[in-house]
Design a protein around this motif. Structure first.
Motif, PDB file in Angstrom:
ATOM      1  N   VAL A 219       0.961  -1.202   0.035  1.00 51.21           N
ATOM      2  CA  VAL A 219      -0.125  -0.087  -0.175  1.00 51.21           C
ATOM      3  C   VAL A 219       0.851   1.404   0.004  1.00 51.21           C
ATOM      4  O   VAL A 219       0.631   2.253  -0.672  1.00 51.21           O
ATOM      5  CB  VAL A 219      -0.868   0.149   1.199  1.00 51.21           C
ATOM      6  CG1 VAL A 219      -1.453   1.198   1.221  1.00 51.21           C
ATOM      7  CG2 VAL A 219      -1.723  -1.144   1.127  1.00 51.21           C
ATOM      8  N   TYR A 220       1.748   1.306   0.801  1.00 51.65           N
ATOM      9  CA  TYR A 220       2.945   2.524   1.006  1.00 51.65           C
ATOM     10  C   TYR A 220       3.563   2.542  -0.502  1.00 51.65           C
ATOM     11  O   TYR A 220       3.504   3.783  -1.051  1.00 51.65           O
ATOM     12  CB  TYR A 220       4.090   2.002   1.949  1.00 51.65           C
ATOM     13  CG  TYR A 220       4.802   3.264   2.327  1.00 51.65           C
ATOM     14  CD1 TYR A 220       4.578   3.815   3.502  1.00 51.65           C
ATOM     15  CD2 TYR A 220       5.760   3.527   1.534  1.00 51.65           C
ATOM     16  CE1 TYR A 220       5.361   4.779   3.938  1.00 51.65           C
ATOM     17  CE2 TYR A 220       6.722   4.641   1.907  1.00 51.65           C
ATOM     18  CZ  TYR A 220       6.545   5.265   3.190  1.00 51.65           C
ATOM     19  OH  TYR A 220       7.227   6.346   3.511  1.00 51.65           O
TER      20      TYR A 220
ATOM     21  N   VAL B 276      -8.508   6.478  -8.614  1.00 54.68           N
ATOM     22  CA  VAL B 276      -9.813   5.812  -8.026  1.00 54.68           C
ATOM     23  C   VAL B 276     -10.240   4.508  -8.831  1.00 54.68           C
ATOM     24  O   VAL B 276     -10.660   3.356  -8.339  1.00 54.68           O
ATOM     25  CB  VAL B 276     -10.741   6.714  -7.337  1.00 54.68           C
ATOM     26  CG1 VAL B 276     -12.262   5.978  -7.123  1.00 54.68           C
ATOM     27  CG2 VAL B 276     -10.198   7.636  -6.316  1.00 54.68           C
ATOM     28  N   LEU B 277     -10.652   4.781 -10.143  1.00 55.90           N
ATOM     29  CA  LEU B 277     -11.176   4.070 -11.171  1.00 55.90           C
ATOM     30  C   LEU B 277     -10.426   2.729 -11.266  1.00 55.90           C
ATOM     31  O   LEU B 277     -10.634   1.533 -11.412  1.00 55.90           O
ATOM     32  CB  LEU B 277     -11.569   4.678 -12.418  1.00 55.90           C
ATOM     33  CG  LEU B 277     -12.888   5.602 -12.116  1.00 55.90           C
ATOM     34  CD1 LEU B 277     -13.266   6.166 -13.487  1.00 55.90           C
ATOM     35  CD2 LEU B 277     -14.008   5.118 -11.610  1.00 55.90           C
ATOM     36  N   VAL B 278      -9.107   2.897 -11.569  1.00 52.81           N
ATOM     37  CA  VAL B 278      -8.075   1.862 -11.718  1.00 52.81           C
ATOM     38  C   VAL B 278      -7.878   1.123 -10.675  1.00 52.81           C
ATOM     39  O   VAL B 278      -7.973  -0.217 -10.512  1.00 52.81           O
ATOM     40  CB  VAL B 278      -6.809   2.551 -12.160  1.00 52.81           C
ATOM     41  CG1 VAL B 278      -5.598   1.476 -11.996  1.00 52.81           C
ATOM     42  CG2 VAL B 278      -6.834   3.214 -13.514  1.00 52.81           C
ATOM     43  N   LEU B 279      -7.904   1.574  -9.441  1.00 55.19           N
ATOM     44  CA  LEU B 279      -7.704   0.996  -8.038  1.00 55.19           C
ATOM     45  C   LEU B 279      -9.030   0.175  -7.815  1.00 55.19           C
ATOM     46  O   LEU B 279      -8.797  -0.966  -7.300  1.00 55.19           O
ATOM     47  CB  LEU B 279      -7.329   1.758  -6.960  1.00 55.19           C
ATOM     48  CG  LEU B 279      -5.950   2.506  -6.878  1.00 55.19           C
ATOM     49  CD1 LEU B 279      -6.006   3.547  -5.972  1.00 55.19           C
ATOM     50  CD2 LEU B 279      -4.899   1.305  -6.651  1.00 55.19           C
ATOM     51  N   ARG B 280     -10.242   0.530  -8.090  1.00 50.07           N
ATOM     52  CA  ARG B 280     -11.277  -0.051  -7.873  1.00 50.07           C
ATOM     53  C   ARG B 280     -11.719  -1.245  -8.812  1.00 50.07           C
ATOM     54  O   ARG B 280     -11.940  -2.452  -8.462  1.00 50.07           O
ATOM     55  CB  ARG B 280     -12.678   0.814  -7.796  1.00 50.07           C
ATOM     56  CG  ARG B 280     -13.824   0.297  -7.648  1.00 50.07           C
ATOM     57  CD  ARG B 280     -15.004   1.174  -7.548  1.00 50.07           C
ATOM     58  NE  ARG B 280     -15.093   1.751  -6.309  1.00 50.07           N
ATOM     59  CZ  ARG B 280     -16.201   2.614  -5.974  1.00 50.07           C
ATOM     60  NH1 ARG B 280     -16.976   3.090  -6.815  1.00 50.07           N
ATOM     61  NH2 ARG B 280     -16.240   3.235  -4.731  1.00 50.07           N
TER      62      ARG B 280
ATOM     63  N   ALA C 262      -9.090   0.134   1.287  1.00 47.45           N
ATOM     64  CA  ALA C 262      -7.791   0.078   0.672  1.00 47.45           C
ATOM     65  C   ALA C 262      -7.384   1.290  -0.199  1.00 47.45           C
ATOM     66  O   ALA C 262      -6.423   1.639  -0.092  1.00 47.45           O
ATOM     67  CB  ALA C 262      -7.761  -0.990   0.046  1.00 47.45           C
ATOM     68  N   ILE C 263      -8.333   1.568  -0.923  1.00 45.62           N
ATOM     69  CA  ILE C 263      -7.963   2.830  -1.886  1.00 45.62           C
ATOM     70  C   ILE C 263      -7.891   4.247  -1.046  1.00 45.62           C
ATOM     71  O   ILE C 263      -7.180   4.847  -1.602  1.00 45.62           O
ATOM     72  CB  ILE C 263      -9.462   2.918  -3.051  1.00 45.62           C
ATOM     73  CG1 ILE C 263      -9.450   1.818  -3.911  1.00 45.62           C
ATOM     74  CG2 ILE C 263      -9.030   4.249  -3.665  1.00 45.62           C
ATOM     75  CD1 ILE C 263     -10.620   1.779  -4.549  1.00 45.62           C
TER      76      ILE C 263
ATOM     77  N   GLY D 157      -4.741   8.436   0.871  1.00 48.00           N
ATOM     78  CA  GLY D 157      -4.507   9.179   1.957  1.00 48.00           C
ATOM     79  C   GLY D 157      -5.750  10.203   2.054  1.00 48.00           C
ATOM     80  O   GLY D 157      -5.757  11.342   2.323  1.00 48.00           O
ATOM     81  N   CYS D 158      -6.930   9.514   1.903  1.00 42.56           N
ATOM     82  CA  CYS D 158      -8.140  10.270   1.998  1.00 42.56           C
ATOM     83  C   CYS D 158      -9.414   9.351   2.719  1.00 42.56           C
ATOM     84  O   CYS D 158      -8.896   8.214   3.196  1.00 42.56           O
ATOM     85  CB  CYS D 158      -8.860  10.683   0.672  1.00 42.56           C
ATOM     86  SG  CYS D 158      -9.148   9.279  -0.408  1.00 42.56           S
ATOM     87  N   THR D 159     -10.724   9.983   2.835  1.00 45.74           N
ATOM     88  CA  THR D 159     -11.484   9.103   3.151  1.00 45.74           C
ATOM     89  C   THR D 159     -12.408   8.049   2.688  1.00 45.74           C
ATOM     90  O   THR D 159     -12.204   8.402   1.057  1.00 45.74           O
ATOM     91  CB  THR D 159     -12.676  10.247   4.040  1.00 45.74           C
ATOM     92  OG1 THR D 159     -13.136  10.827   3.066  1.00 45.74           O
ATOM     93  CG2 THR D 159     -12.234  11.040   5.195  1.00 45.74           C
TER      94      THR D 159
END
Length: 169
Positions: free
Chosen positions: A54-55, A117-121, A130-131, A136-138
């Motif tokens: 994740v880092y 966001v779309l790529v990670l999801r 996890a996203i 680094g957001c909510t």
């Protein structure tokens, strides 16, 4: 886990993620190399994190955003992609590939955060938690960003009325 073990086990996935994030395989390779070089220097801190994967993904997202912020890195395209409008025939691989490529070009035109966001999801199959951790957001921000990105894609992908079958007009 040593740095070498991490790169051996997660290197291909990081390159795949970077290719989806940047849309350019050469830029993605450079981005991963740049991020892994930074991660190597501070590997004790990265390894101390509970989830080094994740880092490093967050490092990739941040490095990609930084690259796009530099004015000299912006490319100007000669023409915007256009929609074909006609549905692809099931047996026509070329038409299906063209439609998929056209949609991918629209994804690449999204702002960096929406694209991330779309790529990670949808490509990395991660949940909102996890996203949110990677970016680094909510989780609410993740959902809102995904909604905005999908809305933009739907708006751009809407076929013209003349391209619709008569029964759908």
């Amino acid at each position: 886990m040593t740095f070498e073990e991490f790169v051996h086990s997660r290197g291909a996935a990081l390159v795949r993620f970077a290719r989806l994030l940047t849309g350019d395989e050469h830029r993605a390779d450079d981005l991963v190399q740049e991020v892994l070089a930074k991660a190597f220097v501070q590997w004790r801190r990265v390894a101390a994190a509970q989830r080094p994967d994740v880092y490093v993904r967050r490092m990739l997202v941040n490095a990609n955003s930084s690259w796009w912020r530099r004015r000299s890195s912006h490319e100007v395209t000669a023409a915007e992609p256009t929609l074909a409008g006609a549905p692809a025939a099931a047996e026509d691989i070329g038409t299906a590939f063209a439609a998929r490529d056209e949609l991918w070009q629209m994804v690449l035109a999204l702002p960096v955060r929406q694209r991330a966001v779309l790529v990670l999801r949808y490509y990395e199959d991660l949940d909102d938690g996890a996203i949110a951790e990677i970016l680094g957001c909510t989780t609410t921000t993740v959902r809102t960003t995904a909604l905005r990105g999908l809305t933009t894609l739907r708006t751009r992908h809407r076929p013209a009325p003349s391209d619709l079958p008569r029964s759908a007009r």
